[in-house]
Design a protein around this motif. Structure first.
Motif, PDB file in Angstrom:
ATOM      1  N   THR A 278       0.818  -1.217   0.000  1.00  0.00           N
ATOM      2  CA  THR A 278       0.000   0.000   0.000  1.00  0.00           C
ATOM      3  C   THR A 278       0.852   1.267   0.000  1.00  0.00           C
ATOM      4  O   THR A 278       0.319   2.376   0.082  1.00  0.00           O
ATOM      5  CB  THR A 278      -0.927   0.025   1.233  1.00  0.00           C
ATOM      6  OG1 THR A 278      -0.124   0.150   2.412  1.00  0.00           O
ATOM      7  CG2 THR A 278      -1.763  -1.229   1.332  1.00  0.00           C
TER       8      THR A 278
ATOM      9  N   PRO B 252       0.553   1.998   6.722  1.00  0.00           N
ATOM     10  CA  PRO B 252      -0.137   1.686   5.454  1.00  0.00           C
ATOM     11  C   PRO B 252      -0.645   2.928   4.732  1.00  0.00           C
ATOM     12  O   PRO B 252      -0.959   3.936   5.357  1.00  0.00           O
ATOM     13  CB  PRO B 252      -1.307   0.812   5.906  1.00  0.00           C
ATOM     14  CG  PRO B 252      -0.846   0.189   7.182  1.00  0.00           C
ATOM     15  CD  PRO B 252       0.003   1.235   7.856  1.00  0.00           C
ATOM     16  N   TYR B 253      -0.725   2.827   3.421  1.00  0.00           N
ATOM     17  CA  TYR B 253      -1.320   3.844   2.543  1.00  0.00           C
ATOM     18  C   TYR B 253      -0.606   5.195   2.600  1.00  0.00           C
ATOM     19  O   TYR B 253      -1.141   6.184   3.101  1.00  0.00           O
ATOM     20  CB  TYR B 253      -2.822   4.016   2.830  1.00  0.00           C
ATOM     21  CG  TYR B 253      -3.581   2.746   2.628  1.00  0.00           C
ATOM     22  CD1 TYR B 253      -3.851   2.298   1.340  1.00  0.00           C
ATOM     23  CD2 TYR B 253      -3.958   1.960   3.710  1.00  0.00           C
ATOM     24  CE1 TYR B 253      -4.489   1.098   1.136  1.00  0.00           C
ATOM     25  CE2 TYR B 253      -4.605   0.745   3.518  1.00  0.00           C
ATOM     26  CZ  TYR B 253      -4.868   0.328   2.223  1.00  0.00           C
ATOM     27  OH  TYR B 253      -5.497  -0.867   2.031  1.00  0.00           O
TER      28      TYR B 253
END
Ligand code: UD1
Ligand code: CA
Length: 454
Positions: free
Chosen positions: A262, A279-280
């Motif tokens: 991610t 994440p992301y």
């Protein structure tokens, strides 16, 4: 270090037709840099002694990109697009300088690595006239097929010219070729255009070398190294490969990527030790994250330096020109652009800090906005060390807030504030005792336009 001299010729004269784009194909971006820049970076690491780039007519942008990445690159213009061999011959002046080895690399093959280019050159030192990078793609459609006879490479057949039997061949041309400098011109000048597209195919070099009783060999590599990009779909596939390589390199260097799939990186993203990326997160070009910094989820960072132990996000946006000092904190829904946030300073919630400097340990309260733009020009805001900007303040630049000064919440600051002063720039609060009670009493008497005076 290879003692043999080597000329790399990069073919970059393609237009963007099959990409359905106005932009020249080799200027499309992959992991934050152009396809051409990727190819030139691999060449620069492969013991190459000279580089020629062949560009199309009017493609000044392509030539400029080549010179930006590799200032010593020599650019040649291919006025008419008459095939890959024709393009190579545009660099004749460089070929005539008789380098020991010539590497022809297509500008639309950005995942090529220096180690692979070195491997391809090796057979030339052993006497081969032509070496071709071979691979077995999952889908061979569009690639030239390598025709092997008696265990030796005898020809390359372009898909358009291939028979059904030849099309069934799984071994394909990776589009990168090494030619012995002594034979290169003789081979290239014999290439004709008797094929379906009436183009001069570089791939015919193999059959011609064979006819001249010279040796042609293949060097087999992974598909990922030689993925050619002719369409947006292939560009997306190559991006996935590039991202996976970058993630693996970051992990190998000790970066903690909680959910690697991610996180999106750029080819030039730099990490220190013990960095954690949640994440992301998206890293655009030119980002450096120093030791011990934490980048929290859903942050978007471009052109920024995140200092040691600093913390960014979740949901933060750092734009070009941002520099965060040691231990600085940028929290949720904060945008920073062209601003230095010194050590220990914080902007934890809902702010825009643009064209500014924020001194060490200053606290920028929730909702603070630096009003840097008057519709025509940009102006700077300077906030001193240890200053405290109350929530929901608008700082109208150009303006300076002195060291240790306080800004009352909700202020609109238009004038400089001296060090250690308090500035209040908002309506004064008014209290009317019992007013609400009187209003309700009037309403209960049925007066429509009730207004309790005083
Ligand atoms: C080419 C190969 C094919 C190989 C594939 C690998 C030839 C004839 N075919 O096919 O065997 O499997 O690459 O990806 O070489 N270019 C010029 N001038 C020209 C023509 C092309 O500069 O006149 C440049 C293009 O910009 C591109 C490269 O050469 O960077 C390859 O041309 P492209 O049209 O993409 O060839 P493919 O059909 O992909
Ligand atoms: Ca291609």
């Amino acid at each position: 270090m290879n003692a043999r001299s080597c000329l790399a010729i990069v073919l970059a004269a393609g237009e963007g037709t099959r990409m359905r784009s106005a932009r020249p194909k080799v200027l499309h971006a992959l992991a934050g840099r152009s396809l051409l820049a990727h190819v030139l970076a691999a060449i620069a690491e492969a013991d190459v002694t000279a580089t020629a780039v062949v560009v199309g007519p009017g493609q000044e942008a392509v030539a400029a990109e080549a010179r930006r990445v590799l200032p010593q690159a020599e650019c040649f213009v291919q006025r008419e697009r008459r095939g890959t061999a024709h393009a190579v011959l545009e660099a004749r002046a460089a070929i005539e300088r008789r380098p020991d080895d010539i590497l022809v690399v297509y500008g639309d093959t950005p995942l090529i690595r220096a180690a692979t280019l070195r491997r391809l050159r090796a057979p030339l030192a052993a006497g081969a006239a032509v070496a071709v990078l071979a691979f077995r793609p999952t889908d061979p459609a569009g690639y030239g097929r390598l025709i092997i006879g008696n265990g030796e490479l005898v020809a390359i057949r372009e898909e358009a010219d291939a028979s059904a039997v030849e099309r069934a061949v799984g071994l394909c041309n990776g589009g990168i070729m090494a030619l012995a400098g002594v034979h290169a011109l003789a081979i290239l000048e014999r290439i004709g255009d008797c094929n379906r597209k009436r183009e001069f195919y570089l791939t015919d070099a193999v059959g011609i070398a064979r006819g001249m009783k010279l040796e042609a060999v293949t060097v087999e590599v992974e598909e990922d190294d030689v993925r050619g990009i002719n369409s947006k779909s292939q560009l997306a596939e190559a991006e996935a490969v590039a991202q996976e390589r970058l993630r693996q390199a970051a992990l190998a260097a000790g970066v903690t990527l909680v959910a690697p799939q991610t996180v999106f990186l750029s080819a030039d993203t730099k990490f220190g030790r013990d960095v954690v990326v949640e994440p992301y997160v998206v890293f655009g070009e030119k980002v450096t994250v120093e030791d011990g910094a934490v980048i929290r989820s859903f942050s978007h960072i471009t052109g920024a330096v995140v200092g040691k132990g600093a913390s960014v996000g979740p949901f933060a946006r750092l734009r070009p020109g941002t520099r965060l000092g040691e231990g600085a904190r940028i929290g949720n829904f904060v945008e920073v652009k062209e601003a230095v946030i010194e050590a220990g300073a914080k902007a934890n919630h809902l702010s825009y800090i643009g064209d500014a400097s924020v001194g060490a340990n200053a606290n920028v309260g929730a909702g603070t906005i630096t009003c840097n733009y008057d519709g025509r020009d940009k102006y700077r805001t300077a906030i001193g060390a240890e200053a405290f900007i109350g929530s929901n303040s608008a700082l109208i630049a150009p303006v300076e807030i002195g060291e240790g000064a306080y800004i009352g919440s909700g202020s609109v600051i238009t004038q400089n504030v001296p060090a250690h002063a308090l500035a209040l720039a908002r309506g004064r609060q008014v209290i009317k005792e019992g007013w609400a009670k009187r209003l309700r009493a009037l309403k209960s008497l049925g007066k429509k336009k009730a207004h309790p005076h005083g």
